[in-house]
Enzyme design. Structure first.
Site, PDB file in Angstrom:
ATOM      1  N   TRP A  10      75.694  28.754  25.012  1.00 46.72           N
ATOM      2  CA  TRP A  10      74.799  28.035  24.095  1.00 46.72           C
ATOM      3  C   TRP A  10      74.015  28.985  23.193  1.00 46.72           C
ATOM      4  O   TRP A  10      73.333  28.534  22.267  1.00 46.72           O
ATOM      5  CB  TRP A  10      73.829  27.155  24.885  1.00 46.72           C
ATOM      6  N   HIS A  94      78.234  40.645  25.860  1.00 50.97           N
ATOM      7  CA  HIS A  94      78.574  39.842  24.682  1.00 50.97           C
ATOM      8  C   HIS A  94      78.375  40.690  23.422  1.00 50.97           C
ATOM      9  O   HIS A  94      77.452  41.512  23.349  1.00 50.97           O
ATOM     10  CB  HIS A  94      77.704  38.584  24.620  1.00 50.97           C
ATOM     11  N   GLY A 172      81.811  32.774  15.362  1.00 49.08           N
ATOM     12  CA  GLY A 172      80.930  32.047  14.462  1.00 49.08           C
ATOM     13  C   GLY A 172      81.367  32.054  13.010  1.00 49.08           C
ATOM     14  O   GLY A 172      80.608  31.661  12.127  1.00 49.08           O
ATOM     15  N   GLY A 232      81.263  29.090  21.711  1.00 48.35           N
ATOM     16  CA  GLY A 232      79.919  29.119  21.160  1.00 48.35           C
ATOM     17  C   GLY A 232      79.572  27.799  20.497  1.00 48.35           C
ATOM     18  O   GLY A 232      79.248  26.814  21.159  1.00 48.35           O
ATOM     19  N   GLY A 233      79.658  27.758  19.181  1.00 50.20           N
ATOM     20  CA  GLY A 233      79.213  26.590  18.413  1.00 50.20           C
ATOM     21  C   GLY A 233      79.751  25.257  18.923  1.00 50.20           C
ATOM     22  O   GLY A 233      79.001  24.271  19.015  1.00 50.20           O
TER      23      GLY A 233
HETATM   24  P1  13P Z   1      81.851  30.667  18.374  1.00 48.60           P
HETATM   25  O1  13P Z   1      82.685  29.755  19.261  1.00 48.60           O
HETATM   26  O2  13P Z   1      80.672  29.985  17.769  1.00 48.60           O
HETATM   27  O3  13P Z   1      82.690  31.416  17.420  1.00 48.60           O
HETATM   28  O4  13P Z   1      81.210  31.776  19.372  1.00 48.60           O
HETATM   29  C1  13P Z   1      82.037  32.439  20.250  1.00 48.60           C
HETATM   30  C2  13P Z   1      81.180  33.208  21.194  1.00 48.60           C
HETATM   31  O5  13P Z   1      80.560  34.179  20.830  1.00 48.60           O
HETATM   32  C3  13P Z   1      81.089  32.726  22.581  1.00 48.60           C
HETATM   33  O6  13P Z   1      80.470  33.662  23.399  1.00 48.60           O
END
Ligand code: 13P
Length: 253
Positions: A10, A94, A172, A232-233
């Site tokens: 998140w 990360h 992202g 992520g998103g």
């Molecule tokens: P996104 O799915 O937003 O590209 O982010 C990936 C991420 O960094 C998960 O740890």
């Protein structure tokens, strides 16, 4: 067979009310079998999230952990504290920690040791930047990042941990690695693990992360060495996250 895992990172998002709504949506639609699902909320929301998850199969992970056990380390959260509030896993290394907060390979390895000492399973995040990929250094970078942990803890120390390959240029940005690009790196990561120990290569789950969505998840997860995703998103929307979980469950055979 490796059971697929889908983890929602998140990042710095959410509130008590928003998290509750998101969790209720996720819990209501969780696949019955074929995939493990985890959420990784910000540290202050771990304890309330643990309460929301009670009695469900959802796993709870942290986004980061301190290298330190206890003492005068203002702002830090130890692995024992994560365990205390119900975390079974934590992300470490990360790319946002590496690039924005200075986590070096040595720091990531120390975080791995701290997590394992408290029986928290690390999810080791590795991945190259765009410049590194364009320079042809992708394999060398992920090899170095994984090797820093593997060399420190050895085969027994690593067993059971999870690897997440997240190309920084895909995080992202909406620009997902193609399934072929991801599989190529996942195969190299698995080969590195297998060179240390055949069982480690066979058993370690390697997740892909970077702009995974419901629409591209099944294609990615169908590849031989991709055992799920770090999201992520798309993990902030219950419907989208569940579509990704379903795609992973569909590859478990
Ligand atoms: P996104 O799915 O937003 O590209 O982010 C990936 C991420 O960094 C998960 O740890």
């Amino acid at each position: 067979m490796r059971l697929p895992l889908v983890a929602g990172n998140w990042k710095l998002n959410g509130s008590l009310a928003a998290n509750r709504e998101l969790l209720q949506g996720v819990i209501a639609g969780l696949p019955a079998a074929g995939v493990e699902v985890m959420v990784c909320p910000p540290a202050v929301y771990l304890a309330p999230t643990a309460a929301e998850l009670a009695g469900t199969t959802l796993l709870l992970g942290a986004q980061d952990v301190s290298t330190q056990d206890q003492g005068a380390y203002t702002g830090e959260v130890s692995a024992a504290m994560l365990r205390d509030v119900g975390c079974t896993h934590t992300l470490i290394g990360h790319s946002e920690r590496r690039t924005l907060f200075g986590d070096t390979d040595d720091v990531v390895a120390a975080k791995f040791v701290a997590a394992r000492a408290a029986s928290v399973q690390p999810v080791v995040c590795i991945g190259e930047t765009l410049e590194e990929r364009q320079a042809g250094d992708t394999m060398a970078v992920v090899r170095r990042q994984l090797g820093a942990v593997l060399n420190k803890v050895g085969v027994d120390g690593f067993a059971g941990a999870i690897v997440a390959y997240e190309p920084v240029w895909a995080i992202g940005t909406g620009q997902t690695a193609t399934p072929e690009q991801a599989q190529e790196v996942h195969a190299a990561i698995r080969a590195q693990l297998a060179a240390a120990d055949a069982k480690l290569g066979d058993r370690t789950r390697i997740l892909y992360g970077g702009s995974v969505k419901g629409a591209n998840a099944a294609d990615l997860f169908s590849r031989q060495d991709i055992d799920g995703g770090l999201i992520g998103g798309a993990s902030l929307k219950a419907g989208e996250f569940l579509a990704i979980c379903e795609a992973a469950a569909g590859t478990d055979s």
